[in-house]
Design a protein around this motif. Structure first.
Motif, PDB file in Angstrom:
ATOM      1  N   SER A   6     -30.705 -61.633   1.126  1.00 35.17           N
ATOM      2  CA  SER A   6     -31.555 -62.675   0.421  1.00 35.17           C
ATOM      3  C   SER A   6     -30.725 -63.862   0.183  1.00 35.17           C
ATOM      4  N   ILE A   7     -31.191 -64.965   0.260  1.00 33.14           N
ATOM      5  CA  ILE A   7     -30.671 -66.376  -0.104  1.00 33.14           C
ATOM      6  C   ILE A   7     -31.307 -66.597  -1.445  1.00 33.14           C
ATOM      7  N   LYS A  32     -27.258 -62.629  18.061  1.00 32.11           N
ATOM      8  CA  LYS A  32     -27.661 -61.754  16.995  1.00 32.11           C
ATOM      9  C   LYS A  32     -29.074 -61.894  16.865  1.00 32.11           C
ATOM     10  N   LYS A  33     -29.813 -61.012  16.831  1.00 29.41           N
ATOM     11  CA  LYS A  33     -31.198 -61.099  16.667  1.00 29.41           C
ATOM     12  C   LYS A  33     -31.774 -61.153  15.351  1.00 29.41           C
ATOM     13  N   VAL A  34     -32.252 -62.432  15.079  1.00 28.88           N
ATOM     14  CA  VAL A  34     -32.317 -62.885  13.497  1.00 28.88           C
ATOM     15  C   VAL A  34     -33.916 -63.095  13.196  1.00 28.88           C
ATOM     16  N   LEU A  35     -34.232 -62.513  12.130  1.00 32.83           N
ATOM     17  CA  LEU A  35     -35.594 -62.897  11.293  1.00 32.83           C
ATOM     18  C   LEU A  35     -35.506 -63.768  10.118  1.00 32.83           C
ATOM     19  N   VAL A 111     -41.952 -52.185   3.859  1.00 37.00           N
ATOM     20  CA  VAL A 111     -42.185 -52.860   5.120  1.00 37.00           C
ATOM     21  C   VAL A 111     -41.255 -52.976   6.189  1.00 37.00           C
ATOM     22  N   PHE A 112     -40.174 -53.509   5.598  1.00 39.84           N
ATOM     23  CA  PHE A 112     -39.050 -54.158   6.476  1.00 39.84           C
ATOM     24  C   PHE A 112     -38.208 -52.781   6.741  1.00 39.84           C
ATOM     25  N   ASN A 117     -36.816 -54.484  14.387  1.00 39.12           N
ATOM     26  CA  ASN A 117     -35.605 -54.423  15.407  1.00 39.12           C
ATOM     27  C   ASN A 117     -34.806 -55.877  15.339  1.00 39.12           C
ATOM     28  N   PHE A 118     -34.123 -56.155  14.434  1.00 40.30           N
ATOM     29  CA  PHE A 118     -33.330 -57.332  13.966  1.00 40.30           C
ATOM     30  C   PHE A 118     -32.148 -56.949  13.545  1.00 40.30           C
ATOM     31  N   ASP A 119     -31.061 -57.600  13.954  1.00 46.85           N
ATOM     32  CA  ASP A 119     -29.740 -57.594  13.549  1.00 46.85           C
ATOM     33  C   ASP A 119     -29.379 -58.055  12.199  1.00 46.85           C
ATOM     34  N   TYR A 120     -30.161 -59.102  11.909  1.00 46.11           N
ATOM     35  CA  TYR A 120     -30.165 -59.754  10.649  1.00 46.11           C
ATOM     36  C   TYR A 120     -31.663 -60.331  10.061  1.00 46.11           C
ATOM     37  N   ILE A 121     -31.891 -60.041   8.933  1.00 45.45           N
ATOM     38  CA  ILE A 121     -33.256 -60.551   8.327  1.00 45.45           C
ATOM     39  C   ILE A 121     -32.524 -61.414   7.206  1.00 45.45           C
TER      40      ILE A 121
END
Ligand code: ATP
Ligand code: MG
Length: 254
Positions: A6-7, A32-35, A111-112, A117-121
């Motif tokens: 979280s930011i 990296k795969k990022v959302l 839900v998350f 399928n992400f490295d970072y959310i």
């Protein structure tokens, strides 16, 4: 393993959205795969990533109401490896509509946790400590707190730290402070230097060595619907966010 960050800072205009967008872009640049999850009804992260209003449905609002993710809510952006779940103004209503639902703190987490399928959310929180920020913190493994280098920087930080502590004790024992990030730093300004010293004396190690300078390119980029790093990769602000990504990755590898 997906790392959810979280930011957050309930203080407005401290650089949460700017940090979300540019950190996400830096991470995706190193494959990296990022959302990005735009959890602010203002929709600044969606605008800053060039998502048109027509594209903002389904959005995070539908995810909250249905308590499941419609894959159509994940929009690709102009940045390879970087997607976003946009926000729209309906999100204002979510807080009120969900007053009486069961496990209302766990809507994002439930839900998350399911096969994303992400490295970072990275979740861009709104400037409030309400339902959306609490849901973000419950779903996250850590939180990055941007602090604007100005006189009132530390004001309100104790209520944020308290909220983090309560969430740790009640809902998410894994939550930690990933780091405190000084933003809009002006090295020529004595007050900015004093604030930096104050923050480092107070919080020690958890303050990132990287600081983000005040930089006009950073503030221009959102009006072009682009991360600063795409708008002008060589500007001081972009370089700083790339440095921040490096610092975060190196911390993990230590
Ligand atoms: N390093 C910087 N240099 C110059 N301007 C900046 C910098 N960081 C952020 N800004 C500008 O400051 C304003 C606030 O930044 P931003 O929107 O990222 O803050 P925020 O914490 O997300 O705000 P809100 O609480 O409203 O969501 C924006 O206009 C942004 O372009
Ligand atoms: Mg914002």
């Amino acid at each position: 393993m997906t790392k959810i960050i979280s930011i957050a800072n309930q203080k407005g205009g401290v650089g949460k959205t700017t940090t979300t967008i540019n950190l996400a872009t830096s991470l995706s640049a190193i494959h990296k795969k990022v959302l990005i999850v735009d959890a602010d009804p203002q929709g600044n992260a969606s605008t800053g990533m060039g998502i048109s209003y027509e594209e903002r449905s389904p959005s995070l609002y539908e995810l909250i109401v249905n308590r499941e993710l419609d894959k159509k809510a994940i929009k690709e952006t102009l940045v390879p490896n970087l997607s976003i779940i946009p926000s729209n103004t309906n999100l204002v209503a979510a807080e009120v509509e969900l007053v009486n639902v069961e496990k209302r703190e766990f809507v994002f987490k439930d839900v998350f946790d399911k096969s994303l399928n992400f490295d970072y959310i990275l979740i861009d929180c709104p400037p409030a400590l309400g339902f959306l920020t609490i849901n973000s913190l419950v779903a996250s493994s850590s939180v990055i707190i941007p602090l604007q280098s100005e006189f009132f920087a530390l004001e309100g930080i104790s209520s944020l730290m308290n909220t983090i502590q309560i969430i740790k004790e009640s809902f998410n024992s894994k939550l930690s402070v990933e780091g405190i990030l000084l933003t809009m730093v002006d090295k020529r300004n004595t007050l900015s230097a004093l604030v930096e010293k104050d923050v480092r004396d107070h919080f020690g190690e958890i303050v990132y060595k990287t600081t983000i300078p005040r930089n006009v390119k950073i503030s221009e980029a959102p009006s072009h619907g682009k991360p600063a790093i795409i708008y002008d990769v060589n500007c001081s602000g972009s370089m700083a966010y790339i440095g921040l990504a490096r610092e975060i990755i190196n911390k993990v590898n230590k």
